[in-house]
Design a protein around this motif. Sequence first.
Motif, mmCIF file in Angstrom:
data_model
loop_
_atom_site.group_PDB
_atom_site.id
_atom_site.type_symbol
_atom_site.label_atom_id
_atom_site.label_comp_id
_atom_site.label_asym_id
_atom_site.label_seq_id
_atom_site.Cartn_x
_atom_site.Cartn_y
_atom_site.Cartn_z
ATOM 1 N N TRP A 72 0.829 -1.207 0.000
ATOM 2 C CA TRP A 72 0.000 0.000 0.000
ATOM 3 C C TRP A 72 0.867 1.262 0.000
ATOM 4 C CZ3 TRP A 72 -4.078 1.926 -1.668
ATOM 5 C CH2 TRP A 72 -4.600 3.122 -1.168
ATOM 6 N N LYS A 73 1.926 1.270 0.801
ATOM 7 C CA LYS A 73 2.818 2.430 0.824
ATOM 8 C C LYS A 73 3.486 2.621 -0.528
ATOM 9 C CE LYS A 73 5.071 3.859 4.349
ATOM 10 N NZ LYS A 73 5.949 4.072 5.524
ATOM 11 N N ALA A 74 3.797 1.528 -1.205
ATOM 12 C CA ALA A 74 4.379 1.637 -2.544
ATOM 13 C C ALA A 74 3.392 2.281 -3.510
ATOM 14 C CB ALA A 74 4.793 0.259 -3.050
ATOM 15 N N THR A 75 2.112 2.014 -3.335
ATOM 16 C CA THR A 75 1.089 2.633 -4.175
ATOM 17 C C THR A 75 1.028 4.131 -3.929
ATOM 18 O OG1 THR A 75 -0.222 0.597 -4.112
ATOM 19 C CG2 THR A 75 -1.361 2.605 -4.767
ATOM 20 N N VAL A 76 1.050 4.525 -2.650
ATOM 21 C CA VAL A 76 1.032 5.947 -2.305
ATOM 22 C C VAL A 76 2.268 6.647 -2.853
ATOM 23 C CG1 VAL A 76 1.070 7.596 -0.388
ATOM 24 C CG2 VAL A 76 -0.377 5.542 -0.249
ATOM 25 N N GLU A 77 3.426 6.017 -2.701
ATOM 26 C CA GLU A 77 4.671 6.612 -3.182
ATOM 27 C C GLU A 77 4.672 6.715 -4.705
ATOM 28 O OE1 GLU A 77 7.911 4.457 -1.457
ATOM 29 O OE2 GLU A 77 7.233 4.849 0.596
ATOM 30 N N ALA A 78 4.074 5.747 -5.386
ATOM 31 C CA ALA A 78 3.985 5.812 -6.841
ATOM 32 C C ALA A 78 3.134 6.996 -7.277
ATOM 33 C CB ALA A 78 3.400 4.511 -7.392
ATOM 34 N N SER A 79 2.053 7.243 -6.549
ATOM 35 C CA SER A 79 1.204 8.389 -6.870
ATOM 36 C C SER A 79 1.963 9.697 -6.663
ATOM 37 C CB SER A 79 -0.053 8.358 -5.998
ATOM 38 O OG SER A 79 -0.890 9.453 -6.285
ATOM 39 N N LEU A 80 2.671 9.800 -5.531
ATOM 40 C CA LEU A 80 3.454 11.009 -5.260
ATOM 41 C C LEU A 80 4.547 11.206 -6.303
ATOM 42 C CD1 LEU A 80 3.868 10.697 -1.377
ATOM 43 C CD2 LEU A 80 2.484 12.383 -2.592
ATOM 44 N N GLY A 81 5.127 10.097 -6.765
ATOM 45 C CA GLY A 81 6.220 10.181 -7.713
ATOM 46 C C GLY A 81 5.825 10.681 -9.080
ATOM 47 N N LYS A 82 4.532 10.757 -9.367
ATOM 48 C CA LYS A 82 4.063 11.208 -10.670
ATOM 49 C C LYS A 82 3.963 12.730 -10.764
ATOM 50 C CE LYS A 82 1.291 7.005 -11.401
ATOM 51 N NZ LYS A 82 1.766 6.490 -12.672
ATOM 52 N N VAL A 83 4.179 13.439 -9.649
ATOM 53 C CA VAL A 83 4.091 14.906 -9.666
ATOM 54 C C VAL A 83 5.415 15.496 -9.194
ATOM 55 C CG1 VAL A 83 1.590 14.934 -9.330
ATOM 56 C CG2 VAL A 83 3.089 14.969 -7.339
ATOM 57 N N ARG A 84 5.656 16.758 -9.527
ATOM 58 C CA ARG A 84 6.894 17.429 -9.142
ATOM 59 C C ARG A 84 6.997 17.523 -7.622
ATOM 60 N NH1 ARG A 84 5.082 21.116 -12.957
ATOM 61 N NH2 ARG A 84 4.815 22.702 -11.333
ATOM 62 N N PHE A 85 8.242 17.592 -7.112
ATOM 63 C CA PHE A 85 8.458 17.573 -5.671
ATOM 64 C C PHE A 85 7.727 18.719 -4.975
ATOM 65 C CE2 PHE A 85 10.969 18.582 -1.829
ATOM 66 C CZ PHE A 85 10.801 17.377 -1.161
ATOM 67 N N SER A 86 7.802 19.932 -5.537
ATOM 68 C CA SER A 86 7.129 21.065 -4.901
ATOM 69 C C SER A 86 5.626 20.840 -4.845
ATOM 70 C CB SER A 86 7.433 22.365 -5.653
ATOM 71 O OG SER A 86 6.965 22.293 -6.988
ATOM 72 N N GLN A 87 5.076 20.184 -5.869
ATOM 73 C CA GLN A 87 3.650 19.899 -5.864
ATOM 74 C C GLN A 87 3.302 18.790 -4.884
ATOM 75 O OE1 GLN A 87 2.510 19.192 -9.958
ATOM 76 N NE2 GLN A 87 2.217 21.377 -10.328
ATOM 77 N N ARG A 88 4.222 17.858 -4.661
ATOM 78 C CA ARG A 88 3.986 16.845 -3.635
ATOM 79 C C ARG A 88 3.799 17.505 -2.271
ATOM 80 N NH1 ARG A 88 9.028 12.783 -4.757
ATOM 81 N NH2 ARG A 88 9.112 13.175 -6.986
ATOM 82 N N LEU A 89 4.652 18.489 -1.973
ATOM 83 C CA LEU A 89 4.542 19.173 -0.688
ATOM 84 C C LEU A 89 3.229 19.937 -0.588
ATOM 85 C CD1 LEU A 89 8.195 20.520 -0.340
ATOM 86 C CD2 LEU A 89 7.204 18.459 0.651
ATOM 87 N N LEU A 90 2.848 20.598 -1.678
ATOM 88 C CA LEU A 90 1.569 21.304 -1.683
ATOM 89 C C LEU A 90 0.416 20.329 -1.506
ATOM 90 C CD1 LEU A 90 -0.112 23.850 -2.067
ATOM 91 C CD2 LEU A 90 0.113 23.550 -4.547
ATOM 92 N N MET A 91 0.508 19.156 -2.157
ATOM 93 C CA MET A 91 -0.528 18.133 -2.034
ATOM 94 C C MET A 91 -0.641 17.648 -0.593
ATOM 95 S SD MET A 91 -1.207 14.852 -4.524
ATOM 96 C CE MET A 91 0.483 14.321 -4.453
ATOM 97 N N LEU A 92 0.512 17.489 0.087
ATOM 98 C CA LEU A 92 0.482 17.092 1.489
ATOM 99 C C LEU A 92 -0.200 18.159 2.334
ATOM 100 C CD1 LEU A 92 1.271 15.155 3.757
ATOM 101 C CD2 LEU A 92 3.527 16.262 3.822
ATOM 102 N N GLY A 93 0.140 19.430 2.101
ATOM 103 C CA GLY A 93 -0.520 20.516 2.815
ATOM 104 C C GLY A 93 -2.006 20.555 2.543
ATOM 105 N N MET A 94 -2.389 20.253 1.316
ATOM 106 C CA MET A 94 -3.801 20.225 0.934
ATOM 107 C C MET A 94 -4.539 19.118 1.683
ATOM 108 S SD MET A 94 -5.164 19.863 -2.984
ATOM 109 C CE MET A 94 -4.174 21.269 -3.503
ATOM 110 N N ALA A 95 -3.911 17.935 1.770
ATOM 111 C CA ALA A 95 -4.550 16.812 2.463
ATOM 112 C C ALA A 95 -4.669 17.072 3.958
ATOM 113 C CB ALA A 95 -3.763 15.527 2.209
ATOM 114 N N LEU A 96 -3.684 17.781 4.525
ATOM 115 C CA LEU A 96 -3.706 18.066 5.959
ATOM 116 C C LEU A 96 -4.694 19.176 6.310
ATOM 117 C CD1 LEU A 96 0.109 17.839 6.749
ATOM 118 C CD2 LEU A 96 -1.680 16.397 7.729
#
Length: 227
Positions: A156-180
């Motif tokens: 399951w964690k590999a699935t989450v990491e695969a999803s994160l890996g499809k977007v730019r790093f700065s957008q990953r951080l924004l996505m985390l802030g959005m989810a929180l």
Amino acid sequence: MQTEKNEKMADSRDMIGAHDAMRREFGALPALIAGVPAGDARATGFVADHTLMMIDFLHAHHTSEDDHVWPRLRERCPDAVESLITTMDQQHAAIDDELKALAAVGRRWRDSADASDREAVAAVAERLLPGLYEHLALEEEQILPLIDRHLTQREWKATVEASLGKVRFSQRLLMLGMALHGADEEQARLLRAAVPAVVWHVGRPIGTRLHRAHRERLASASRDRAL
């Protein structure tokens, strides 16, 4: 429940937090887009880019399920999931068609800042919502229990990491802030368990700040303030 190798089974409840963020952000799009003043190229560009970013986020989420979740469920519990995953595939395809339409009109609007293009983007964003909401609800009701029963936490964690890996790093951080944003204590704990430790400890405070600034810019770009 444990596997034969004594691996811990998945806890996919963190997906609800991701879904809540998708429901919130996509649900806000029609009014947000409609509130951008015609001819304001700067505001149009920012809101159009936000829309395109959300399309990328949802596309990454769905393709990671296609690649990592459906094959495992089909292998491990075929009788229980075949018709359900067929429905998931059909919903993904229908949503993807709407996302492609939204991206096309969004890029046109970004270039023109025209009122008619703005209204076309708002209309497609509104049209997307019923199918998206239906899909997310069905996934939470029927797919998440199967994930928890048949996938390991490592998978399951590999699935989450695969999803994160499809977007730019700065957008990953924004996505985390959005989810929180708006997440309760339990959802925050589940998100912490789902993402890599370095992303949580280093990225969480940065993502929170990025998301706050992003929301402020969206609010200033649109007459709609309900963000």
